[in-house]
Write a protein that holds these residues in place. Structure first.
Motif, mmCIF file in Angstrom:
data_model
loop_
_atom_site.group_PDB
_atom_site.id
_atom_site.type_symbol
_atom_site.label_atom_id
_atom_site.label_comp_id
_atom_site.label_asym_id
_atom_site.label_seq_id
_atom_site.Cartn_x
_atom_site.Cartn_y
_atom_site.Cartn_z
ATOM 1 N N PRO A 261 0.838 -1.205 0.000
ATOM 2 C CA PRO A 261 0.000 0.000 0.000
ATOM 3 C C PRO A 261 0.867 1.247 0.000
ATOM 4 N N ARG A 262 0.441 2.261 -0.750
ATOM 5 C CA ARG A 262 1.190 3.514 -0.834
ATOM 6 C C ARG A 262 0.311 4.647 -0.328
ATOM 7 N N PRO A 263 0.866 5.555 0.467
ATOM 8 C CA PRO A 263 0.055 6.651 1.014
ATOM 9 C C PRO A 263 -0.667 7.463 -0.060
ATOM 10 N N ALA A 264 -0.010 7.692 -1.186
ATOM 11 C CA ALA A 264 -0.621 8.486 -2.251
ATOM 12 C C ALA A 264 -1.120 7.606 -3.393
ATOM 13 N N THR B 158 -6.606 3.183 -3.494
ATOM 14 C CA THR B 158 -7.145 2.393 -2.387
ATOM 15 C C THR B 158 -7.066 0.916 -2.749
ATOM 16 N N GLN B 159 -6.515 0.134 -1.847
ATOM 17 C CA GLN B 159 -6.411 -1.301 -2.088
ATOM 18 C C GLN B 159 -7.617 -2.005 -1.464
ATOM 19 N N ILE B 160 -8.392 -2.666 -2.299
ATOM 20 C CA ILE B 160 -9.541 -3.434 -1.850
ATOM 21 C C ILE B 160 -9.086 -4.879 -1.683
ATOM 22 N N LEU B 161 -9.015 -5.335 -0.444
ATOM 23 C CA LEU B 161 -8.517 -6.665 -0.120
ATOM 24 C C LEU B 161 -9.700 -7.623 -0.044
ATOM 25 N N THR C 196 -1.011 3.840 7.173
ATOM 26 C CA THR C 196 -1.732 3.982 5.912
ATOM 27 C C THR C 196 -2.940 3.048 5.868
ATOM 28 N N SER C 197 -3.494 2.731 7.059
ATOM 29 C CA SER C 197 -4.629 1.811 7.085
ATOM 30 C C SER C 197 -5.834 2.369 6.349
ATOM 31 N N ALA C 198 -5.901 3.697 6.183
ATOM 32 C CA ALA C 198 -7.015 4.281 5.436
ATOM 33 C C ALA C 198 -6.936 3.957 3.951
ATOM 34 N N SER C 199 -5.779 3.459 3.495
ATOM 35 C CA SER C 199 -5.615 3.158 2.072
ATOM 36 C C SER C 199 -5.960 1.717 1.738
#
Length: 280
Positions: free
Chosen positions: A117-120, A123-126, A148-151
């Protein structure tokens, strides 16, 4: 216990093999267990990426000649790591019966993992199903550790409530999570791909950049692949294949792909593949 590790070579790969002991065996619901393994000294699984796996074999004599492949659930520290398993056959039944202090041989970490995951970044949908949880659990943990849990967002499905394990970790890490069960006993009723489809539709309507990362049973992965291709989002699949060796010698885990060669191998080329690469 000999805590050192040796490097085993074939013509294409170098990998570590080392000894561990069972430190903790923790039963969960639905026949799932977390097995924590410890070596005497530092081992290379401490640096395992989400999606990488290890081959495990107990001191089972001739009862089972080959090890069993398991995704790394958590590299706890430099000498301890854990795996998640469910009792399906002879190998996992033997693991269920192991007790603290029992020895195991580990080969790994092996394979290629998910993009981080990258801050910028998007969004990664797991998307996790059943025993496909570990690599995505680790992906979520690393995102939380890097703030970066929001990503990342987790979509986790099973047949029933007993198949949804370790969800308290996701809540503690602040990872947005959607649960689904086929029998409706927990979360949304139906297959997990239904809320994933709805999430992709919302992203498309908002012009939001997302990518899909999935691990679980093959029917679920096929459905996720179709969703990713239909919505034209980057999609990565952690495949589940039978592996006898784990590092490209037996050639038993062939995956049909598009390209100049008709097959790649789950252990050395994967287990994570781009969806558009897999020829299903």
């Amino acid at each position: 216990m000999d805590g050192g590790f040796r490097i085993a070579y074939d013509s294409r790969v170098a990998t570590a093999q080392f000894q561990v002991e069972v430190a903790v065996k923790r039963p969960l619901t639905g026949g799932y267990f977390v097995l924590e393994l410890a070596s005497d000294g530092a081992n290379p699984v401490a640096d395992a990426a989400p999606g990488q796996f290890v081959m495990l074999r107990g001191d089972w004599g001739r009862d089972l000649l080959n090890g069993r492949a398991f995704s790394v659930l958590e590299p706890i520290d430099s000498r301890r790591f854990s795996v998640l398993f469910k009792v399906f056959g002879r190998g996992t039944a033997l693991m269920r019966d192991m007790t603290p202090g029992d020895p195991m041989t580990v080969t790994g970490p092996l394979g290629h993992g998910f993009p981080q995951p990258r801050p910028a970044g998007p969004t990664q949908i797991l998307v996790a199903g059943g025993v496909g949880l570990p690599p995505l659990h680790l992906q979520a943990r690393l995102a939380a550790a890097a703030a970066t849990s929001a990503s990342v967002e987790m979509f986790y499905g099973g047949r029933g409530a007993e198949d949804l394990v370790l969800t308290e970790d996701l809540e503690r890490w602040g990872v947005p999570t959607v649960l689904a069960t086929e029998d409706g006993s927990r979360g949304e009723q139906g297959r997990v791909t239904a809320p994933v489809r709805a999430r992709l539709e919302r992203a498309a309507a908002a012009g939001e950049a997302v990518e899909l990362l999935a691990c679980g049973p093959t029917p679920m992965l096929r459905a996720v692949r179709e969703l990713g291709l239909a919505h034209e989002v980057p999609t990565y699949l952690c495949l589940e294949e039978m592996m006898a060796c784990g590092f490209g010698v037996c050639l038993g885990c062939a995956v049909p792909v598009y390209g100049p060669k008709p097959y790649k191998y789950c252990c050395t080329d994967g287990p994570v593949f781009e969806a558009r690469e897999v020829r299903w």
